[in-house]
Design an enzyme around this catalytic site. Sequence first.
Site, PDB file in Angstrom:
ATOM      1  N   ASP A 118      -0.207  -5.908   0.488  1.00  0.00           N
ATOM      2  CA  ASP A 118      -0.429  -5.226  -0.908  1.00  0.00           C
ATOM      3  C   ASP A 118      -1.730  -5.476  -1.403  1.00  0.00           C
ATOM      4  O   ASP A 118      -2.050  -6.742  -1.517  1.00  0.00           O
ATOM      5  CB  ASP A 118       0.843  -5.668  -1.872  1.00  0.00           C
ATOM      6  CG  ASP A 118       0.546  -4.853  -3.177  1.00  0.00           C
ATOM      7  OD1 ASP A 118       0.017  -3.632  -3.023  1.00  0.00           O
ATOM      8  OD2 ASP A 118       1.320  -4.853  -4.083  1.00  0.00           O
ATOM      9  N   ASP A 208      -2.330   1.722  -1.301  1.00  0.00           N
ATOM     10  CA  ASP A 208      -2.745   0.297  -1.464  1.00  0.00           C
ATOM     11  C   ASP A 208      -1.686  -0.683  -0.849  1.00  0.00           C
ATOM     12  O   ASP A 208      -1.993  -1.750  -0.923  1.00  0.00           O
ATOM     13  CB  ASP A 208      -3.076  -0.172  -2.825  1.00  0.00           C
ATOM     14  CG  ASP A 208      -1.992  -0.004  -3.900  1.00  0.00           C
ATOM     15  OD1 ASP A 208      -0.935   0.485  -3.336  1.00  0.00           O
ATOM     16  OD2 ASP A 208      -1.995  -0.549  -4.781  1.00  0.00           O
ATOM     17  N   GLU A 209      -0.646  -0.312  -0.271  1.00  0.00           N
ATOM     18  CA  GLU A 209       0.490  -1.235   0.547  1.00  0.00           C
ATOM     19  C   GLU A 209       0.858  -0.516   1.800  1.00  0.00           C
ATOM     20  O   GLU A 209       0.878   0.734   2.103  1.00  0.00           O
ATOM     21  CB  GLU A 209       1.545  -1.306  -0.327  1.00  0.00           C
ATOM     22  CG  GLU A 209       2.310  -0.160  -0.837  1.00  0.00           C
ATOM     23  CD  GLU A 209       3.461  -0.705  -1.739  1.00  0.00           C
ATOM     24  OE1 GLU A 209       4.046  -1.661  -1.302  1.00  0.00           O
ATOM     25  OE2 GLU A 209       3.820   0.130  -2.778  1.00  0.00           O
TER      26      GLU A 209
END
Length: 680
Positions: A118, A208-209
Amino acid sequence: MSTDGEVSRDVKDAANNAVSEHDTLKYHLLGPSLTKAGQDSVDQQKVSEIIYNASKGSKYFNNEEYKDKNLTQKIEKILARKRQLERVDLASDLRRADEYIAELEMSRDLSQTVVHIDCDAFYAAVEELDQPELKHVPMAVGKGVLTTCNYHARKFGCRSGMAGFVATKLCPDLICLPLNFEKYTAKAQEVREILADYDPRFESASIDEAYLNITDYCEEKQMNPEEAVTQLRNEISDKTHITISAGIAANAKIAKIASNRNKPNGQFRVANDRTTILAFMRDLPTRKVNGVGRVFERELDAIGIKTCGEIYPQRAYLSKLFGEKAFQFLMQCHLGLGRTKIQPAEEYIRKSVGTESTFRDMDDKTELRAKLRWIAEELEKDLTRTQFKGRTLVLKIKLHTYEVFTRQTIPPKAVSTADDLYTYSLPILAKLEKEIPNMKLRLMGLRCTHLVSTKKVGIDFFGLQPHPPLDSSKPKPEPNDNDSEWEVWPEAEFEAAARQERQDDMNELERLSQEQPQPPLSQEQQIEESNRRLKHGRAILPNPSPSSIPKATSNDVRELGPSVGFQKPATNPHPKAHSSPPKKQLWTCPICARPQEASDKDFNDHVDFCLSRGTIREAVGEAIPEAYVRLEEKSAVVPMAAAVGRGSGRGRPRGKRKGDVMVGNGRGNKRIFFGKGESG
């Protein structure tokens, strides 16, 4: 007749109930991101008071109060049901629960190493690269509603999913920047290219992960998981100048939880050991589990389940109180079980594609139709990007009173263009206007379901499905191993429901921000509103190739025109992965129907050889699939689909073009396109 004591007691009970409802509403108003990293030292009671007072009296507040009362009533029914169950014999339910637990334990897989990464305050971190001075002050991205904020801002109680005007009351010096998804997507791609080196089949969870299975990587590099993840984090930091946090565990569920333990710029591992996993889950608050939102958390809390360790004593009641799927999900949470199969996000079967827009209260019919047209155009873009059409079209509206209505229609054909989407949804809107006098909306959305893929995959040079090799046999069914069992678990459904709850919360908070007095939207704010429609960067992109594999160039890829429309890389871009061994790429020869190695030179040499008269005679003499026909003596054996359009006046213009190979002569001639020139 009531005594003074009884009246006093009734008044006291009413006051206690009012306080209780007041407290639950305040907790509800804390929003969907209460568990975000950086909140540990924040006085959440103070934050809830500020949010409560700032939003009190608004339509948003009234709607949240209404939902909170409904939830309270639902919980009262759950408790009443539980009291009934406590008076009956639940021995059979207890036995069934224990049998299910035993089955789950037998399926426990501790052989895999799954990582959840993350990016730390991703949007804010990207903005800080362009404006380094923001690293030392509280800042956030998003103006109407915060989509993220840096860790300085989080110390004040600011977090994603919070209305901007509320955040500025918590932190008056907060700097809010507009969204810029083009910038974030470019940076995310840099990160993804690095991830592909560790697991080419990593799974993007959002912009974003991501999840990775590094089992094979660690074995190949002779590294332990902590070393591999430390190396990965350092590589991302050095090359992209942003930091990530990571969780390492035996499955995706625990890895997701662990990635939040040492934020920012840290990692945490839960060992692949049953005792360690059970201890980790025992004291874990249920809200920390991906798939448990605010509503489910309150329901569980009401029956005495605050942590995952407290699920087990209540196991006999769960299916009767919450349903079978919830029972299965909760037992998996208690045991710390989750999926180990990681695959590219684009490989998951998509059930719908939709978009929606929020706006200030709108009742003008002309404006509503203009808004519907805009939504149809946006949905067309999404359908084009995801390569789908929809057989069913759903219109969703939300009234200014927050009541939600959905209506659907089945067009006579699968739809994807803005014109069709608008044409078939307009009658639904018109009918709703008749059903609801003086209809005033604050949200409108369109969604396509029963999807039909528009991808042109798995077809050969003539548009036929690839024919199997002549000596091939039917593939054997895959064994019913543990991986296939994991897929039927309800874990994904609960995670999807939690995501939808968060998205709905974001939408509601956006309404709250719009209710505050503010000047008309500037051009910058209009762009931000459009950006927000992207659902905060959850668009799915294909995984990049590992850096060890040469990137495909125009010479490596064969594009065969819109009627054929597939790409064949010269080499397989995926090395050995944990899920299955790589399959050798083969191209089917259109002359002899035999599979050939996917090499430009070798394939063209083979076709030239097949086009010789002697080879044609041999091919005709052998067992040829029924889908193939033999033409006259001076013609070649070609698929029947190649004859489509003969005598119809359709298809390519007459006359030989560059890149065409003539087969035979006379009127029966066929053109076969092999070159890299113009697409047919």
